[in-house]
Design an enzyme around this catalytic site. Structure first.
Site, PDB file in Angstrom:
ATOM      1  N   HIS A 217      52.270  56.107 -19.417  1.00 27.58           N
ATOM      2  CA  HIS A 217      51.840  55.199 -18.359  1.00 27.58           C
ATOM      3  C   HIS A 217      52.817  55.243 -17.212  1.00 27.58           C
ATOM      4  O   HIS A 217      52.966  54.289 -16.467  1.00 27.58           O
ATOM      5  CB  HIS A 217      51.722  53.773 -18.875  1.00 27.58           C
ATOM      6  N   GLY A 399      49.815  43.867 -10.949  1.00 29.72           N
ATOM      7  CA  GLY A 399      49.099  43.396  -9.754  1.00 29.72           C
ATOM      8  C   GLY A 399      47.618  43.725  -9.826  1.00 29.72           C
ATOM      9  O   GLY A 399      46.768  42.831  -9.679  1.00 29.72           O
ATOM     10  N   ILE A 400      47.296  44.978 -10.096  1.00 32.00           N
ATOM     11  CA  ILE A 400      45.872  45.334 -10.103  1.00 32.00           C
ATOM     12  C   ILE A 400      45.142  44.708 -11.292  1.00 32.00           C
ATOM     13  O   ILE A 400      43.988  44.341 -11.186  1.00 32.00           O
ATOM     14  CB  ILE A 400      45.620  46.864 -10.041  1.00 32.00           C
ATOM     15  N   GLY A 401      45.841  44.547 -12.412  1.00 27.84           N
ATOM     16  CA  GLY A 401      45.209  43.891 -13.559  1.00 27.84           C
ATOM     17  C   GLY A 401      44.864  42.440 -13.234  1.00 27.84           C
ATOM     18  O   GLY A 401      43.759  41.973 -13.517  1.00 27.84           O
ATOM     19  N   THR A 441      47.836  43.415 -21.441  1.00 29.65           N
ATOM     20  CA  THR A 441      48.300  42.257 -22.189  1.00 29.65           C
ATOM     21  C   THR A 441      47.983  40.972 -21.435  1.00 29.65           C
ATOM     22  O   THR A 441      47.482  40.003 -21.992  1.00 29.65           O
ATOM     23  CB  THR A 441      49.826  42.328 -22.366  1.00 29.65           C
ATOM     24  N   GLY A 483      50.425  36.534 -28.822  1.00 32.16           N
ATOM     25  CA  GLY A 483      51.433  37.488 -28.346  1.00 32.16           C
ATOM     26  C   GLY A 483      52.748  37.416 -29.094  1.00 32.16           C
ATOM     27  O   GLY A 483      53.576  38.309 -28.957  1.00 32.16           O
ATOM     28  N   GLY A 555      54.670  38.828 -15.346  1.00 34.53           N
ATOM     29  CA  GLY A 555      53.685  37.859 -15.835  1.00 34.53           C
ATOM     30  C   GLY A 555      54.140  36.423 -15.601  1.00 34.53           C
ATOM     31  O   GLY A 555      53.320  35.536 -15.320  1.00 34.53           O
TER      32      GLY A 555
HETATM   33  P1  ADP Z   1      50.512  45.395 -19.732  1.00 42.36           P
HETATM   34  O1  ADP Z   1      51.816  44.967 -20.305  1.00 42.36           O
HETATM   35  O2  ADP Z   1      49.479  45.642 -20.793  1.00 42.36           O
HETATM   36  O3  ADP Z   1      50.637  46.463 -18.717  1.00 42.36           O
HETATM   37  P2  ADP Z   1      50.329  43.505 -17.558  1.00 42.36           P
HETATM   38  O4  ADP Z   1      51.197  44.441 -16.783  1.00 42.36           O
HETATM   39  O5  ADP Z   1      49.105  43.025 -16.873  1.00 42.36           O
HETATM   40  O6  ADP Z   1      49.935  44.095 -18.961  1.00 42.36           O
HETATM   41  O7  ADP Z   1      51.164  42.222 -17.941  1.00 42.36           O
HETATM   42  C1  ADP Z   1      52.505  42.300 -18.239  1.00 42.36           C
HETATM   43  C2  ADP Z   1      52.965  40.888 -18.538  1.00 42.36           C
HETATM   44  O8  ADP Z   1      52.360  40.415 -19.722  1.00 42.36           O
HETATM   45  C3  ADP Z   1      54.441  40.796 -18.799  1.00 42.36           C
HETATM   46  O9  ADP Z   1      55.155  40.682 -17.591  1.00 42.36           O
HETATM   47  C4  ADP Z   1      54.561  39.540 -19.643  1.00 42.36           C
HETATM   48  O10 ADP Z   1      54.677  38.381 -18.861  1.00 42.36           O
HETATM   49  C5  ADP Z   1      53.224  39.472 -20.326  1.00 42.36           C
HETATM   50  N1  ADP Z   1      53.361  39.790 -21.741  1.00 42.36           N
HETATM   51  C6  ADP Z   1      53.512  40.992 -22.304  1.00 42.36           C
HETATM   52  N2  ADP Z   1      53.583  40.894 -23.654  1.00 42.36           N
HETATM   53  C7  ADP Z   1      53.491  39.564 -23.926  1.00 42.36           C
HETATM   54  C8  ADP Z   1      53.508  38.778 -25.117  1.00 42.36           C
HETATM   55  N3  ADP Z   1      53.615  39.356 -26.314  1.00 42.36           N
HETATM   56  N4  ADP Z   1      53.388  37.438 -25.005  1.00 42.36           N
HETATM   57  C9  ADP Z   1      53.292  36.858 -23.798  1.00 42.36           C
HETATM   58  N5  ADP Z   1      53.266  37.536 -22.648  1.00 42.36           N
HETATM   59  C10 ADP Z   1      53.362  38.865 -22.703  1.00 42.36           C
END
Ligand code: ADP
Ligand code: MG
Length: 583
Positions: A217, A399-401, A441, A483, A555
Site C-alpha cells: 500500500h 482522507g479519501i476514505g 479500518t 478494534g 483517525g
Molecule cells: P486504514 O488503516 O485501513 O488505511 P484509515 O486510513 O481510513 O484506514 O484509518 C486509519 C485510522 O483508523 C487510524 O488513524 C486510527 O485512528 C484508526 N484505527 C486503526 N486501527 C484501529 C483500531 N484497531 N481501533 C481504533 N481505531 C483504529
C-alpha cells in the site's frame, strides 16, 4: 505517475466495470466485487479472496476456474467493507461453506472477521486463513503480525485447488494454513505509487536509493540503501529468504516455487536479469526449482519495486499446485471450460422499506441530516491533510476514505429523511452506507460509531441529552470491541474516549447539551493533538511506528474535526437535545 482517470472518486468503480466488460468469459459483477461467471458444482467449498483495489491482478484478476470463486473488491488501497465481503460470499456459497483468504492488514481483518461472524450467524460455515508472507514486516516470533504481499497467490491457489479436489471446509483450511506457513516473501522499492488524482506520490524514495521492506500500500520502506546491481539485489533477496526457511523444511533437495513479483512499473526485462541470478543462487543452495514465476501477481499501482517469494512444497502441496487454472490474469495448464452460470434472481438487490418517524423524530432527523452535511464539508476541507498525515506512517488513504464514507452517509441519510424516516432510521442508514463505501479500518469504525448512536435515538419523540451521551458511550465501547485499541495506542480511540467521558460527565452535571458537546469536542481536539507524542501499537501504522512520532493520528484528528464542526452547528441551531431533566 498515474495519468488517466475521470473523477478520481469513481476510479475503482469504473475500473471494475471495464475489467468485467473485458472478461465476461470468466467473471461477472455482483454487489461488493466479482464472482466466476461459470458454473460451480454444488457442494464445493467457495474460496473468497479480496482486499483493496490497486493491486491487479490481485484480487479480481485471480477469480476464475481453478482459482478463487469470488473477490470482494474494496476501493483503492482500502479494505472491502463487511457488507461487500458478505455479499460476495453469499453469492458464491454452494452449500459447503465459504473459505476467506486475504493479506494481513488491520482494516481487512476487521471487515472479513465481521463478515465471517455474520455468515456463521446465518448458518453458513466459514473459515479464514490470513496471508502473512512478508518476512520484513515483523520478526519470526510475531509471524501472525506480518503483512501479506505476493505470497497471496500461493495460499489462494492451494485453497482453490483443494476445494476443486473435493476437500471439505476443514481440509481447505488446513492445507491453506500449511501453504501460508511455507510461503515467505521479501521486497524492495525504488519509487512510490501515486493514486489517481493525487498530486504527490504516497511516499518517495530518494533518487539512486532503494527502500527495503516495502508494503503493497505504499507503506514506506523500513531501511534504505543505494540501489545495488541486479545481481546484488538477487543476492539480497535470496539471502534474506534462505535465512528464514520454514521449520519443517530440510533445505537439501527441497522443492520450491520461486515467484519474482513486479510491483507495477518495474520492467519484465529487468526482472529477468535479476531472476537469472536468483535461479543460480537457489540451485547452488541445493534447491529444486519448480514452476518458477516471473511477472506481476500483486502490484501496488505504479510503484517501482520487486519482491521474491519462496513457496516450500511438500507432496500434497505440489500435487495441488498442478491444478490447471484459467482466470483473467493467470493461466496454468489447460482447463476444460465450464458452462456459463445462469444469473440468479437473488443477486438483485431490493430496497428495504423505510420506517417512518413521528413529527418530533422527523425534526431531529433534519438536524442529523444537517450534521451529516457538516461532516462532509469538514472532511472535504481537510481531505489532503488527512491523507498526508496517514501517509507518514500509514497508507495515505484516510482522507479519501473519510470522504467516500461521509458522502455516502449523507446521500443515504438524506434519502431516508426524504422518505419520512425518524432520527434512528436516518442515522442507521447513514452508518451502513459509511461502512460500506468508505472501506478501511476507519470506515468500519465510523459505521460502528454511528450505529451505536442511532440505537439511542428512536424513531419517535426527541432523544434526551443523556440518551445521546449514552449513545456516544456505547460507540466508544463498540469501537473497543471491534478494534481492540486501548487509550494510548495512537488511534481514534484516543480522541473518542475523552470526548465520550467529557460529554457524559458534563451532561450528568446538568450542563446544557450544546455546552456539554462543545466542551467534549475541545477535549477531543487536545487529545487528538497529543497523539503526536505516541507510538502506534495497532493497525497498519504499527510497522512504521517511529516515522509517526511528531505526527498526530489521522483517525483521531478527523474525529476531533468532526465533533468540533458539529458543535458549531449545534451552537447555531435551536433544535439540539435538551438536558435530560427537562425532557
Ligand atoms: P486504514 O488503516 O485501513 O488505511 P484509515 O486510513 O481510513 O484506514 O484509518 C486509519 C485510522 O483508523 C487510524 O488513524 C486510527 O485512528 C484508526 N484505527 C486503526 N486501527 C484501529 C483500531 N484497531 N481501533 C481504533 N481505531 C483504529
Ligand atoms: Mg489508511
Amino acid at each position: 505517475m498515474t495519468r488517466l482517470w475521470n473523477d478520481p472518486a469513481d476510479f475503482a468503480d469504473e475500473m471494475i466495470d471495464g475489467f468485467v466488460a473485458a472478461n465476461e468469459r470468466s467473471v461477472r459483477r455482483v454487489p461488493g466485487g466479482v464472482i466466476r461467471s461459470t458454473v460451480v458444482p454444488d457442494g464445493q467449498v467457495a474460496v473468497v479472496i479480496g482486499g483493496g483495489s490497486g493491486h491487479y491482478p490481485a484480487f479480481s484478476g485471480l477469480v476464475g476456474q481453478g482459482l478463487a470463486h469470488g473477490a470482494a473488491m474494496g476501493n483503492l488501497f482500502a479494505s472491502p467493507s463487511t457488507q461487500q465481503v458478505h455479499s460476495v460470499a453469499t453469492a458464491v456459497d454452494r452449500g459447503a461453506g465459504v473459505f476467506l483468504s486475504y493479506g494481513n492488514y488491520a482494516g481487512d481483518v476487521l471487515n472479513f472477521d465481521a463478515a465471517q461472524a455474520r455468515l456463521r450467524d446465518e448458518g453458513i460455515a466459514c473459515e479464514t486463513v490470513v496471508v502473512t508472507d512478508d518476512i520484513f514486516s515483523a520478526p519470526p516470533s510475531e509471524r501472525h503480525r506480518r503483512r501479506g504481499i505476493a505470497g497471496d497467490l500461493t495460499v489462494f491457489r492451494i485453497a482453490a485447488a483443494a476445494a476443486e479436489a473435493g476437500y471439505d471446509l476443514a481440509g481447505v483450511t488446513r492445507i491453506a494454513s500449511l501453504a501460508n506457513e511455507r510461503t515467505r516473501s521479501f521486497g524492495v522499492a525504488f519509487t512510490g505509487c501515486t493514486l489517481p488524482g493525487a498530486r504527490q506520490p504516497l511516499f518517495t524514495v530518494p533518487a539512486g536509493r532503494m527502500a527495503i521492506g516495502l508494503g503493497i500500500h505504499g507503506e514506506p520502506g523500513i531501511e534504505e540503501t543505494d540501489i545495488p546491481t541486479a545481481d546484488e539485489l538477487a543476492d539480497l533477496l535470496v539471502e534474506k529468504l534462505l535465512a528464514e526457511i520454514p521449520e519443517s523444511v530440510d533445505i537439501a533437495g527441497a522443492r520450491v516455487v520461486p515467484i519474482l513479483n513486479g510491483l507495477g512499473s518495474l520492467k519484465y526485462e529487468e526482472m529477468f536479469v535479476v531472476y537469472r541470478r536468483i535461479s543460480e543462487r537457489l540451485t547452488d543452495a541445493g534447491l529444486v526449482l519448480v514452476d518458477p514465476h516471473v511477472g506481476e501477481y500483486c502490484t501496488s499501482f505504479d510503484m517501482a519495486g520487486t519482491s521474491l517469494t519462496l513457496f516450500w512444497l511438500d507432496d500434497e502441496l505440489e500435487s495441488l499446485w498442478e491444478t490447471p487454472v484459467d482466470t483473467p490474469a493467470y493461466r496454468r495448464g489447460s482447463v476444460a471450460a465450464a458452462a456459463r452460470a445462469e444469473v440468479a434472481a437473488s443477486s438483485v438487490v431490493t430496497a428495504e422499506a423505510i420506517e417512518r418517524g413521528d413529527d418530533d423524530s422527523v425534526e431531529v432527523a433534519a438536524l442529523i441530516r444537517s450534521a451529516l452535511q457538516v461532516i462532509v464539508d469538514v472532511v472535504d476541507a481537510n481531505v489532503d491533510e488527512l491523507g498526508r498525515i496517514d501517509a507518514i506512517a500509514g497508507d495515505g488513504d484516510h482522507g479519501i476514505g473519510m470522504q467516500r464514507g461521509s458522502h455516502a452517509a449523507l446521500a443515504a441519510g438524506s434519502a431516508a429523511a426524504d422518505a419520512g424516516a425518524g432520527a434512528q432510521t436516518v442515522l442507521a442508514h447513514a452508518a451502513d452506507a459509511w461502512a460500506d463505501k468508505a472501506g478501511g479500518t476507519s470506515g468500519l469504525l465510523w459505521g460502528v460509531i454511528l450505529n451505536a448512536l442511532a440505537m439511542q435515538l428512536g424513531d419517535a419523540g426527541r432523544p434526551t441529552a443523556s440518551a445521546v451521551a449514552a449513545g456516544v458511550t456505547a460507540a466508544a465501547r463498540g469501537v473497543h470491541d471491534y478494534g481492540k485499541a486501548e487509550v494510548g495506542d495512537k488511534t481514534l480511540v484516543d480522541a473518542l474516549v475523552p470526548f465520550s467521558t467529557e460529554l457524559a460527565g458534563a451532561i450528568d452535571a446538568g450542563a446544557a447539551f450544546t455546552d456539554a458537546w462543545t466542551r467534549a469536542a475541545a477535549a477531543a481536539t487536545s487529545a487528538a493533538a497529543a497523539t503526536s507524542d505516541l507510538l502506534p501499537r495497532l493497525g497498519r501504522a504499527r510497522t512504521h511506528g517511529a516515522h509517526s512520532l511528531g505526527t498526530p493520528d489521522p483517525g483521531a484528528v478527523s474525529l476531533s474535526l468532526i465533533v468540533t464542526a458539529i458543535g458549531d452547528l449545534l451552537t447555531s441551531t435551536s433544535t439540539a437535545p435538551k438536558a435530560s431533566h427537562h425532557a
